[in-house]
Design a protein around this motif. Structure first.
Motif, PDB file in Angstrom:
ATOM      1  N   PHE A 293       0.828  -1.207   0.000  1.00  0.00           N
ATOM      2  CA  PHE A 293       0.000   0.000   0.000  1.00  0.00           C
ATOM      3  C   PHE A 293       0.864   1.259   0.000  1.00  0.00           C
ATOM      4  N   ALA A 294       2.117   1.106   0.458  1.00  0.00           N
ATOM      5  CA  ALA A 294       3.048   2.245   0.429  1.00  0.00           C
ATOM      6  C   ALA A 294       3.272   2.675  -1.016  1.00  0.00           C
ATOM      7  N   MET A 295       3.193   1.702  -1.928  1.00  0.00           N
ATOM      8  CA  MET A 295       3.500   1.978  -3.338  1.00  0.00           C
ATOM      9  C   MET A 295       2.399   2.791  -4.022  1.00  0.00           C
ATOM     10  N   GLY A 296       1.165   2.705  -3.498  1.00  0.00           N
ATOM     11  CA  GLY A 296       0.029   3.385  -4.159  1.00  0.00           C
ATOM     12  C   GLY A 296       0.134   4.901  -4.022  1.00  0.00           C
ATOM     13  N   TYR A 297      -0.173   5.589  -5.108  1.00  0.00           N
ATOM     14  CA  TYR A 297      -0.145   7.045  -5.103  1.00  0.00           C
ATOM     15  C   TYR A 297      -1.269   7.551  -4.189  1.00  0.00           C
ATOM     16  N   LYS A 298      -0.930   8.457  -3.255  1.00  0.00           N
ATOM     17  CA  LYS A 298      -1.934   8.851  -2.245  1.00  0.00           C
ATOM     18  C   LYS A 298      -2.014  10.352  -2.023  1.00  0.00           C
ATOM     19  N   ILE A 356      -7.941   6.250   2.112  1.00  0.00           N
ATOM     20  CA  ILE A 356      -9.191   6.502   1.375  1.00  0.00           C
ATOM     21  C   ILE A 356      -8.880   7.314   0.113  1.00  0.00           C
ATOM     22  N   GLY A 357      -7.979   8.300   0.258  1.00  0.00           N
ATOM     23  CA  GLY A 357      -7.578   9.103  -0.908  1.00  0.00           C
ATOM     24  C   GLY A 357      -6.920   8.259  -1.982  1.00  0.00           C
ATOM     25  N   MET A 358      -6.200   7.233  -1.544  1.00  0.00           N
ATOM     26  CA  MET A 358      -5.542   6.333  -2.516  1.00  0.00           C
ATOM     27  C   MET A 358      -6.601   5.664  -3.401  1.00  0.00           C
ATOM     28  N   PHE A 359      -7.747   5.320  -2.793  1.00  0.00           N
ATOM     29  CA  PHE A 359      -8.803   4.702  -3.602  1.00  0.00           C
ATOM     30  C   PHE A 359      -9.422   5.704  -4.556  1.00  0.00           C
ATOM     31  N   GLU A 360      -9.577   6.939  -4.100  1.00  0.00           N
ATOM     32  CA  GLU A 360     -10.131   7.966  -4.996  1.00  0.00           C
ATOM     33  C   GLU A 360      -9.265   8.098  -6.246  1.00  0.00           C
ATOM     34  N   LEU A 361      -7.946   7.934  -6.057  1.00  0.00           N
ATOM     35  CA  LEU A 361      -7.017   8.208  -7.156  1.00  0.00           C
ATOM     36  C   LEU A 361      -6.650   6.972  -7.971  1.00  0.00           C
ATOM     37  N   ASN A 362      -6.778   5.798  -7.395  1.00  0.00           N
ATOM     38  CA  ASN A 362      -6.217   4.611  -8.063  1.00  0.00           C
ATOM     39  C   ASN A 362      -7.196   3.482  -8.312  1.00  0.00           C
TER      40      ASN A 362
END
Ligand SMILES: C[S@@+](CC[C@H](N)C(=O)[O-])C[C@H]1O[C@@H](n2cnc3c(N)ncnc32)[C@H](O)[C@@H]1O
Length: 490
Positions: A293-298, A356-362
């Motif tokens: 999850f660290a890898m996901g753009y957030k 949660i922001g990571m899901f908005e973006l990815n």
């Protein structure tokens, strides 16, 4: 440790969780994924600047060839979609039987009064009882339901009106005594129950039940074998997510997955097997467990989310404060359910807001085609005599579903590789489900020949629109497109 020391150590932990991994760490992580067989022919590379990282082809792909096929890391069916599709909670395959799928849908529809004009509108937000699948009690409810009078008010809609289902037709489905004609072409895997004993999650196989249990469900299960020690708080958390934003369910999976991975890593180090939920965890282990999850753009959810059209710009701050309050309440319920002191940075609002922001973006919307729709299309395409014969049984069900017979499984998920793919307004790949793709995996196909070395891109929006429309649509994703077409057109 003094309060000040504890606070600064917490802040330090939060900072480490939210820092962008170094290009070296990134490369190592994606090389490991590649070695494990994920994304053959692809390589994740750091591009730099606003683009961050991207995915590149290390071989040629022909037009229509599968570029990527990938199972999710975390994901969930939309809460409001659970009445429409009974699917495996881990891989999203339809389960049970066609009769069961129909019975479940029609039972809920009955509750919404079939034939009533308003009730028959397809309304994804209407369901109050969406959090679990049909258990024995519900089946009994269904039978008692069938004794009630079922009036057809005769309201007609301009499209395909729903007709009330004769009680004996629902009874035949519910009793399990009816086998619909030609269902042998639509066989579904049997329902496998959750090993923790909850009725909210079901699976298509023991392998999926086990994988979900290991990945996150053992901490988020409401059954008697759950590792969660406060099931009431967990239920409140789930209900709040259903009522406000079902992405919170997936955010909880990220938190639970990190904790369970850390325990597993710690066990591997110490050579023990049993999970000990009271054990302390080193910071290094927590960071290792967080790596996917660290890898996901957030970015912070309440800062990233686009302002809805009906919110005045002058009310923007109030709107963002409300988002933050909703997230804070969701987190407080999750903490009551599964908080572990040793993972305190993971339970801060800053980290939760970024998840949660990571899901908005990815995130990728999951779509799985419905065997119910396929079945009725199959019947419709039969030769006239066979169609008439089958229709004697199937027509009442189709009439009762009206246009809703096309409803399908929808959800959201986060994928390790797919989430690294950048947007382009002239993409060379697209998300596409072929007939054989009957689960929630991400499948990307090449839209043209892709040469080795090219970056793989998809379009996050409708790329056939004008520059201004594309800009507006991408504002929802929080960035200004730097693709060649946009640069040339502007
Ligand atoms: C799903 S992520 C793609 C992977 C991302 N580049 C990374 O480093 O993790 C989406 C984010 O990548 C960046 N991005 C993707 N496509 C872009 C484009 N065409 N122009 C500018 N930024 C883009 C934006 O920051 C966007 O919010």
């Amino acid at each position: 440790m003094s309060f000040h020391d504890a606070h600064s150590s917490l802040q330090d932990g939060v900072h480490k969780l939210l820092s962008c991994p170094s290009p070296c760490a990134m490369q190592r992580y994606y090389e490991q994924l590649s070695t494990s067989g994920l994304g053959p022919g692809l390589q994740v590379r750091y591009i730099g600047g606003e683009m961050g990282k991207g995915v590149f082809a290390v071989k040629d792909f022909n037009e229509e060839e599968v570029v990527l096929q990938e199972p999710m890391l975390v994901g969930a069916q939309h809460s409001s979609n659970k009445v429409n599709a009974m699917v495996c909670s881990y891989c999203f395959r339809y389960v049970g039987s066609l009769e069961l799928q129909l019975a479940r849908r029609l039972l809920h529809q009955e509750g919404d009064s079939v034939g009533d004009e308003e009730g028959s509108e397809k309304d994804m937000d209407r369901d109050e009882d969406v959090g679990h699948y049909m258990d024995e009690e519900e089946e009994r409810d269904m039978t008692s339901h069938m004794d009630e009078d079922n009036e057809n008010c005769g309201c007609e809609r301009s499209t395909k009106p729903k007709k009330a289902l004769p009680p004996e037709a629902l009874a035949a489905l519910a009793s399990g005594g009816l086998q619909l004609p030609h269902v042998e072409h639509f066989v579904l895997p049997p329902v496998v129950k959750c090993k923790g004993g909850c009725s909210e999650d079901i699976y298509c196989s023991d392998a999926c039940a086990e994988a979900a249990w290991e990945a996150y469900h053992s901490l988020l299960c409401s059954g008697p074998l759950s590792l969660c020690k406060n099931i009431d708080a967990l239920s409140s958390f789930k209900q709040f997510a259903d009522e406000t934003n079902d992405i919170f369910h997936i955010a909880a999976q990220v938190v639970a997955a990190t904790i369970l991975r850390a325990w597993k890593l710690e066990n591997e180090k110490s050579g023990t097997v049993a999970i000990s939920s009271s054990r302390g965890i080193s910071e290094a282990t927590m960071l290792k467990a967080w790596e996917p999850f660290a890898m996901g753009y957030k970015q912070l959810w309440w800062q990233t989310v686009a302002l809805p059209a009906d919110v005045e710009p002058s009310n923007e701050q109030e709107f963002r404060n409300q988002m933050k309050e909703i997230a804070a309440h969701s987190l407080s319920l999750l903490k009551q359910a599964i908080y572990k002191e040793t993972f305190s940075p993971l339970f801060t609002l800053d980290v939760y807001g970024h998840i949660i922001g990571m899901f908005e973006l990815n995130n990728l919307e999951i779509v799985v085609a419905s065997p119910v729709e396929d079945y009725f299309l199959y019947i419709n395409d039969l030769p006239p005599e066979a169609k008439a014969q089958a229709g004697l049984v199937t027509k009442v069900y189709l009439d009762a579903l009206g246009d809703d017979y096309t409803a399908y499984c929808q959800g959201s998920a986060f994928f390790a590789l797919q989430s690294c793919i950048n947007h382009s307004c002239t993409p060379n790949a697209k998300a596409f489900k072929r007939d054989q793709d009957n689960d929630g995996q991400a499948v990307l196909l090449a839209t043209r020949h892709i040469r080795r070395g090219e970056e793989i891109t998809i379009s996050y929006i409708d790329e056939d629109s004008s520059l201004e429309e594309r800009k507006a649509a991408l504002a929802d994703y929080g960035f200004t497109c730097r693709c060649l077409r946009c640069l040339q057109e502007s």
